[in-house]
Design a protein around this motif. Structure first.
Motif, mmCIF file in Angstrom:
data_model
loop_
_atom_site.group_PDB
_atom_site.id
_atom_site.type_symbol
_atom_site.label_atom_id
_atom_site.label_comp_id
_atom_site.label_asym_id
_atom_site.label_seq_id
_atom_site.Cartn_x
_atom_site.Cartn_y
_atom_site.Cartn_z
ATOM 1 N N PRO A 1 -96.940 -61.240 -126.981
ATOM 2 C CA PRO A 1 -96.555 -61.542 -125.601
ATOM 3 C C PRO A 1 -95.057 -61.454 -125.353
ATOM 4 O O PRO A 1 -94.627 -61.049 -124.274
ATOM 5 C CB PRO A 1 -97.088 -62.968 -125.389
ATOM 6 C CG PRO A 1 -97.369 -63.514 -126.743
ATOM 7 C CD PRO A 1 -97.680 -62.345 -127.611
ATOM 8 N N GLU A 2 -94.239 -61.806 -126.346
ATOM 9 C CA GLU A 2 -92.790 -61.719 -126.150
ATOM 10 C C GLU A 2 -92.354 -60.266 -125.941
ATOM 11 O O GLU A 2 -91.487 -59.982 -125.110
ATOM 12 C CB GLU A 2 -92.046 -62.320 -127.345
ATOM 13 C CG GLU A 2 -92.312 -63.803 -127.553
ATOM 14 C CD GLU A 2 -93.438 -64.053 -128.538
ATOM 15 O OE1 GLU A 2 -94.247 -63.119 -128.783
ATOM 16 O OE2 GLU A 2 -93.522 -65.177 -129.063
ATOM 17 N N LEU B 1 -94.226 -57.723 -124.767
ATOM 18 C CA LEU B 1 -94.673 -57.272 -123.455
ATOM 19 C C LEU B 1 -93.789 -57.837 -122.350
ATOM 20 O O LEU B 1 -93.445 -57.137 -121.391
ATOM 21 C CB LEU B 1 -96.126 -57.684 -123.237
ATOM 22 C CG LEU B 1 -97.165 -57.001 -124.135
ATOM 23 C CD1 LEU B 1 -98.541 -57.611 -123.898
ATOM 24 C CD2 LEU B 1 -97.190 -55.495 -123.906
ATOM 25 N N ASP B 2 -93.407 -59.095 -122.489
ATOM 26 C CA ASP B 2 -92.533 -59.712 -121.491
ATOM 27 C C ASP B 2 -91.172 -59.023 -121.445
ATOM 28 O O ASP B 2 -90.624 -58.778 -120.365
ATOM 29 C CB ASP B 2 -92.374 -61.196 -121.820
ATOM 30 C CG ASP B 2 -91.439 -61.909 -120.859
ATOM 31 O OD1 ASP B 2 -91.753 -61.980 -119.657
ATOM 32 O OD2 ASP B 2 -90.377 -62.397 -121.320
ATOM 33 N N ARG C 1 -106.250 -57.263 -123.886
ATOM 34 C CA ARG C 1 -105.977 -57.884 -125.176
ATOM 35 C C ARG C 1 -106.729 -57.162 -126.277
ATOM 36 O O ARG C 1 -107.869 -56.736 -126.108
ATOM 37 C CB ARG C 1 -106.355 -59.364 -125.157
ATOM 38 C CG ARG C 1 -105.439 -60.201 -124.289
ATOM 39 C CD ARG C 1 -105.929 -61.625 -124.122
ATOM 40 N NE ARG C 1 -105.983 -62.331 -125.412
ATOM 41 C CZ ARG C 1 -106.380 -63.596 -125.525
ATOM 42 N NH1 ARG C 1 -106.783 -64.266 -124.452
ATOM 43 N NH2 ARG C 1 -106.400 -64.182 -126.714
ATOM 44 N N ASP D 1 -104.942 -60.093 -130.669
ATOM 45 C CA ASP D 1 -104.248 -60.876 -129.647
ATOM 46 C C ASP D 1 -104.910 -62.246 -129.505
ATOM 47 O O ASP D 1 -105.586 -62.560 -128.515
ATOM 48 C CB ASP D 1 -104.250 -60.132 -128.319
ATOM 49 C CG ASP D 1 -103.410 -58.868 -128.375
ATOM 50 O OD1 ASP D 1 -102.509 -58.810 -129.233
ATOM 51 O OD2 ASP D 1 -103.661 -57.952 -127.583
ATOM 52 N N TRP E 1 -100.818 -66.576 -128.344
ATOM 53 C CA TRP E 1 -101.611 -66.261 -127.156
ATOM 54 C C TRP E 1 -102.134 -67.509 -126.467
ATOM 55 O O TRP E 1 -102.396 -67.488 -125.260
ATOM 56 C CB TRP E 1 -102.734 -65.295 -127.524
ATOM 57 C CG TRP E 1 -102.181 -63.916 -127.684
ATOM 58 C CD1 TRP E 1 -101.733 -63.325 -128.826
ATOM 59 C CD2 TRP E 1 -101.934 -62.993 -126.633
ATOM 60 N NE1 TRP E 1 -101.217 -62.085 -128.557
ATOM 61 C CE2 TRP E 1 -101.339 -61.847 -127.212
ATOM 62 C CE3 TRP E 1 -102.158 -63.003 -125.258
ATOM 63 C CZ2 TRP E 1 -100.969 -60.747 -126.470
ATOM 64 C CZ3 TRP E 1 -101.794 -61.898 -124.502
ATOM 65 C CH2 TRP E 1 -101.206 -60.785 -125.115
ATOM 66 N N ALA F 1 -98.189 -66.894 -124.328
ATOM 67 C CA ALA F 1 -98.601 -65.896 -123.342
ATOM 68 C C ALA F 1 -98.770 -66.468 -121.938
ATOM 69 O O ALA F 1 -98.316 -65.848 -120.960
ATOM 70 C CB ALA F 1 -99.882 -65.199 -123.806
ATOM 71 N N LEU G 1 -96.604 -64.172 -119.411
ATOM 72 C CA LEU G 1 -97.324 -62.992 -118.941
ATOM 73 C C LEU G 1 -98.257 -63.307 -117.775
ATOM 74 O O LEU G 1 -98.746 -64.432 -117.642
ATOM 75 C CB LEU G 1 -98.164 -62.399 -120.081
ATOM 76 C CG LEU G 1 -97.421 -61.995 -121.355
ATOM 77 C CD1 LEU G 1 -98.419 -61.440 -122.368
ATOM 78 C CD2 LEU G 1 -96.315 -60.996 -121.072
ATOM 79 N N ASP H 1 -102.035 -62.774 -116.068
ATOM 80 C CA ASP H 1 -103.339 -62.712 -116.704
ATOM 81 C C ASP H 1 -103.653 -61.279 -117.120
ATOM 82 O O ASP H 1 -103.226 -60.324 -116.451
ATOM 83 C CB ASP H 1 -104.429 -63.195 -115.742
ATOM 84 C CG ASP H 1 -104.339 -64.686 -115.464
ATOM 85 O OD1 ASP H 1 -103.788 -65.413 -116.307
ATOM 86 O OD2 ASP H 1 -104.819 -65.104 -114.391
ATOM 87 N N PRO H 2 -104.397 -61.092 -118.221
ATOM 88 C CA PRO H 2 -104.811 -59.731 -118.585
ATOM 89 C C PRO H 2 -105.735 -59.146 -117.527
ATOM 90 O O PRO H 2 -106.282 -59.881 -116.680
ATOM 91 C CB PRO H 2 -105.539 -59.926 -119.918
ATOM 92 C CG PRO H 2 -105.945 -61.345 -119.937
ATOM 93 C CD PRO H 2 -104.916 -62.102 -119.149
#
Length: 230
Positions: A59-60, A62-63, A77, A81, A86, A90, A94, A96-97
Protein backbone atom coordinates in the motif's frame (compact mmCIF):
# COMPACT_ATOMS: atom_id res chain seq x y z
CA UNK A 1 12.64 0.00 -16.80
CA UNK A 2 9.09 1.17 -17.51
CA UNK A 3 7.57 -0.58 -20.52
CA UNK A 4 5.41 1.17 -23.12
CA UNK A 5 2.29 -0.16 -24.85
CA UNK A 6 0.01 1.46 -27.40
CA UNK A 7 -3.40 0.07 -28.26
CA UNK A 8 -6.14 1.33 -30.55
CA UNK A 9 -9.35 1.68 -28.53
CA UNK A 10 -12.48 0.88 -30.57
CA UNK A 11 -14.70 3.64 -29.16
CA UNK A 12 -14.13 6.91 -31.07
CA UNK A 13 -16.46 8.84 -28.75
CA UNK A 14 -13.86 8.46 -25.98
CA UNK A 15 -11.54 10.82 -27.84
CA UNK A 16 -14.02 13.44 -29.02
CA UNK A 17 -13.51 15.68 -26.00
CA UNK A 18 -9.78 14.93 -25.89
CA UNK A 19 -8.98 16.34 -29.33
CA UNK A 20 -7.60 12.93 -30.26
CA UNK A 21 -5.22 12.78 -27.31
CA UNK A 22 -4.58 9.25 -26.01
CA UNK A 23 -5.77 8.02 -22.64
CA UNK A 24 -2.60 7.39 -20.65
CA UNK A 25 -2.61 4.67 -17.98
CA UNK A 26 0.23 3.63 -15.70
CA UNK A 27 -0.26 -0.09 -15.02
CA UNK A 28 1.71 -1.79 -12.22
CA UNK A 29 1.79 -5.14 -10.46
CA UNK A 30 3.88 -7.67 -8.51
CA UNK A 31 7.32 -6.02 -8.71
CA UNK A 32 8.42 -2.56 -7.61
CA UNK A 33 9.79 -0.63 -10.58
CA UNK A 34 12.66 1.67 -9.47
CA UNK A 35 12.43 3.89 -12.55
CA UNK A 36 9.02 5.27 -11.56
CA UNK A 37 10.29 6.07 -8.07
CA UNK A 38 13.00 8.35 -9.40
CA UNK A 39 12.72 12.16 -9.06
CA UNK A 40 12.51 12.48 -12.85
CA UNK A 41 9.82 9.82 -13.39
CA UNK A 42 6.92 12.22 -13.89
CA UNK A 43 8.93 14.42 -16.23
CA UNK A 44 10.14 11.48 -18.32
CA UNK A 45 6.80 9.64 -18.55
CA UNK A 46 4.51 12.65 -18.61
CA UNK A 47 1.06 12.94 -17.04
CA UNK A 48 -1.21 9.92 -16.70
CA UNK A 49 -5.00 9.86 -16.57
CA UNK A 50 -5.06 7.15 -13.91
CA UNK A 51 -3.02 4.36 -12.34
CA UNK A 52 -4.05 0.70 -12.39
CA UNK A 53 -2.66 -1.79 -9.87
CA UNK A 54 -3.06 -5.49 -10.69
CA UNK A 55 -2.01 -6.76 -7.27
CA UNK A 56 0.88 -7.85 -5.05
CA UNK A 57 2.27 -4.40 -4.39
CA UNK A 58 2.43 -2.78 -0.96
CA UNK A 59 0.00 0.00 0.00
CA UNK A 60 2.83 2.46 0.66
CA UNK A 61 4.17 1.98 -2.87
CA UNK A 62 0.74 2.44 -4.46
CA UNK A 63 0.17 5.55 -2.36
CA UNK A 64 3.51 7.02 -3.42
CA UNK A 65 2.68 6.49 -7.09
CA UNK A 66 -0.74 8.10 -6.75
CA UNK A 67 0.78 11.18 -5.11
CA UNK A 68 3.81 11.36 -7.37
CA UNK A 69 1.72 11.30 -10.56
CA UNK A 70 -1.22 13.13 -8.97
CA UNK A 71 -3.57 10.61 -10.58
CA UNK A 72 -6.53 8.50 -9.48
CA UNK A 73 -5.60 5.00 -8.30
CA UNK A 74 -7.67 1.94 -9.16
CA UNK A 75 -6.45 -1.45 -8.05
CA UNK A 76 -7.26 -5.06 -7.32
CA UNK A 77 -5.63 -7.07 -4.54
CA UNK A 78 -3.31 -9.98 -5.22
CA UNK A 79 -2.82 -13.20 -3.29
CA UNK A 80 -0.01 -11.59 -1.27
CA UNK A 81 -2.03 -8.47 -0.42
CA UNK A 82 -2.91 -9.54 3.11
CA UNK A 83 -1.54 -9.17 6.62
CA UNK A 84 -0.83 -6.24 8.90
CA UNK A 85 -0.07 -3.71 6.16
CA UNK A 86 -3.37 -4.38 4.44
CA UNK A 87 -5.35 -4.44 7.67
CA UNK A 88 -3.84 -1.35 9.29
CA UNK A 89 -2.04 0.76 6.69
CA UNK A 90 -4.01 0.35 3.47
CA UNK A 91 -7.28 1.80 4.87
CA UNK A 92 -5.39 4.96 5.84
CA UNK A 93 -3.56 5.45 2.56
CA UNK A 94 -5.60 3.96 -0.26
CA UNK A 95 -9.08 4.12 -1.72
CA UNK A 96 -11.09 0.92 -1.64
CA UNK A 97 -10.00 -1.68 -4.22
CA UNK A 98 -12.11 -2.17 -7.30
CA UNK A 99 -15.27 -4.00 -6.19
CA UNK A 100 -15.27 -7.50 -7.66
CA UNK A 101 -17.40 -7.53 -10.77
CA UNK A 102 -18.93 -4.08 -10.33
CA UNK A 103 -17.97 -1.68 -13.11
CA UNK A 104 -16.59 1.78 -12.40
CA UNK A 105 -15.76 4.62 -14.77
CA UNK A 106 -12.51 6.56 -14.93
CA UNK A 107 -11.49 8.94 -17.75
CA UNK A 108 -14.71 7.85 -19.52
CA UNK A 109 -13.52 4.22 -19.61
CA UNK A 110 -15.63 1.52 -18.01
CA UNK A 111 -13.48 -0.76 -15.87
CA UNK A 112 -14.29 -4.01 -14.12
CA UNK A 113 -11.90 -5.78 -11.75
CA UNK A 114 -11.49 -8.96 -9.70
CA UNK A 115 -9.03 -9.51 -6.87
CA UNK A 116 -7.27 -12.68 -5.75
CA UNK A 117 -5.82 -15.89 -7.12
CA UNK A 118 -6.82 -19.56 -7.13
CA UNK A 119 -6.37 -21.42 -3.86
CA UNK A 120 -2.97 -23.01 -3.32
CA UNK A 121 -2.25 -22.69 0.42
CA UNK A 122 -5.41 -21.19 1.85
CA UNK A 123 -4.48 -17.52 2.15
CA UNK A 124 -7.20 -14.88 2.57
CA UNK A 125 -6.91 -13.55 -0.99
CA UNK A 126 -7.18 -17.00 -2.58
CA UNK A 127 -10.46 -18.28 -3.94
CA UNK A 128 -11.90 -21.62 -4.98
CA UNK A 129 -13.22 -21.92 -8.52
CA UNK A 130 -16.84 -21.79 -7.33
CA UNK A 131 -16.19 -18.63 -5.32
CA UNK A 132 -14.91 -16.87 -8.44
CA UNK A 133 -17.80 -18.15 -10.55
CA UNK A 134 -20.15 -16.56 -8.01
CA UNK A 135 -18.40 -13.24 -8.63
CA UNK A 136 -18.13 -13.54 -12.40
CA UNK A 137 -21.68 -14.59 -13.26
CA UNK A 138 -23.38 -11.58 -11.63
CA UNK A 139 -20.72 -9.35 -13.21
CA UNK A 140 -21.66 -10.62 -16.65
CA UNK A 141 -25.29 -9.70 -16.02
CA UNK A 142 -24.19 -6.17 -15.07
CA UNK A 143 -21.84 -5.48 -17.98
CA UNK A 144 -23.09 -7.52 -20.95
CA UNK A 145 -23.79 -5.47 -24.02
CA UNK A 146 -21.79 -2.54 -22.66
CA UNK A 147 -18.53 -2.55 -24.54
CA UNK A 148 -15.72 -1.75 -24.78
CA UNK A 149 -14.41 -2.29 -21.26
CA UNK A 150 -11.05 -2.55 -19.56
CA UNK A 151 -10.76 -5.65 -17.35
CA UNK A 152 -8.24 -5.76 -14.49
CA UNK A 153 -7.51 -8.95 -12.55
CA UNK A 154 -4.65 -10.30 -10.51
CA UNK A 155 -4.73 -13.83 -11.93
CA UNK A 156 -5.01 -14.47 -15.66
CA UNK A 157 -7.80 -16.32 -17.44
CA UNK A 158 -7.14 -20.06 -17.62
CA UNK A 159 -4.87 -20.93 -20.52
CA UNK A 160 -4.07 -17.33 -21.49
CA UNK A 161 -1.05 -15.86 -19.74
CA UNK A 162 -1.18 -18.18 -16.74
CA UNK A 163 1.14 -21.08 -15.83
CA UNK A 164 0.70 -24.80 -15.18
CA UNK A 165 1.83 -24.79 -11.54
CA UNK A 166 -1.03 -24.68 -9.04
CA UNK A 167 -0.33 -21.21 -7.53
CA UNK A 168 -0.27 -19.55 -10.96
CA UNK A 169 -3.11 -21.22 -12.81
CA UNK A 170 -5.74 -18.87 -14.12
CA UNK A 171 -9.45 -18.94 -13.43
CA UNK A 172 -11.76 -20.81 -15.80
CA UNK A 173 -14.46 -18.28 -14.88
CA UNK A 174 -12.26 -15.50 -16.27
CA UNK A 175 -11.85 -17.39 -19.55
CA UNK A 176 -15.63 -17.74 -19.76
CA UNK A 177 -16.09 -14.01 -19.13
CA UNK A 178 -13.40 -13.12 -21.65
CA UNK A 179 -15.09 -15.10 -24.41
CA UNK A 180 -18.38 -13.30 -23.78
CA UNK A 181 -17.22 -9.80 -22.95
CA UNK A 182 -14.47 -9.60 -25.60
CA UNK A 183 -12.77 -6.56 -24.01
CA UNK A 184 -10.10 -4.76 -26.04
CA UNK A 185 -7.64 -4.96 -23.12
CA UNK A 186 -7.33 -7.30 -20.12
CA UNK A 187 -4.62 -6.43 -17.58
CA UNK A 188 -3.32 -8.94 -15.07
CA UNK A 189 -0.24 -9.79 -13.01
CA UNK A 190 0.51 -12.81 -10.80
CA UNK A 191 2.31 -14.98 -13.37
CA UNK A 192 6.02 -14.28 -12.87
CA UNK A 193 7.57 -13.29 -16.17
CA UNK A 194 10.69 -15.32 -15.39
CA UNK A 195 8.51 -18.41 -15.70
CA UNK A 196 7.20 -17.42 -19.11
CA UNK A 197 10.07 -15.54 -20.70
CA UNK A 198 10.39 -11.76 -20.89
CA UNK A 199 8.87 -11.70 -24.40
CA UNK A 200 5.58 -13.21 -23.26
CA UNK A 201 3.83 -10.27 -21.63
CA UNK A 202 1.24 -10.16 -24.41
CA UNK A 203 -1.25 -12.84 -25.38
CA UNK A 204 -3.87 -12.23 -28.04
CA UNK A 205 -7.24 -13.95 -27.96
CA UNK A 206 -9.61 -12.94 -30.73
CA UNK A 207 -10.29 -9.23 -30.15
CA UNK A 208 -8.55 -9.02 -26.78
CA UNK A 209 -4.98 -8.20 -25.86
CA UNK A 210 -4.14 -9.81 -22.51
CA UNK A 211 -1.18 -8.05 -20.94
CA UNK A 212 0.91 -9.06 -17.93
CA UNK A 213 1.73 -5.70 -16.34
CA UNK A 214 4.30 -7.01 -13.84
CA UNK A 215 6.61 -4.11 -13.02
CA UNK A 216 5.36 -0.90 -14.66
CA UNK A 217 3.96 -0.13 -18.10
CA UNK A 218 2.80 3.16 -19.58
CA UNK A 219 -0.24 2.29 -21.70
CA UNK A 220 -1.61 4.69 -24.30
CA UNK A 221 -5.11 4.05 -25.64
CA UNK A 222 -5.32 5.61 -29.09
CA UNK A 223 -8.24 6.48 -31.36
CA UNK A 224 -9.41 3.59 -33.55
CA UNK A 225 -7.33 4.82 -36.47
CA UNK A 226 -4.23 5.17 -34.26
CA UNK A 227 -1.28 2.82 -33.80
CA UNK A 228 -1.89 -0.85 -33.05
CA UNK A 229 -0.49 -2.57 -29.97
CA UNK A 230 3.28 -2.40 -29.66
Amino acid sequence: MTKHLQLAWPDPSLFAARAGRPVRILAVSDEVEPSIESPTAVESLGPVDFIVGAGDLGPEYLDRLAHRFNAPLLFVRGNHDAGIAWRNVAPLLLPDPLPDGRPVTEAEIRIVGFSGSPVYNGGPMQFHALEMWLRVLPAWLRVRGRRPMLVVTHAAPRGLGDADDLPHRGFTAFRWLLDRLDPPLWLHGHTALVRRGLDERCVRHEGTLLYNCTGATLIELLPPDGAAAA
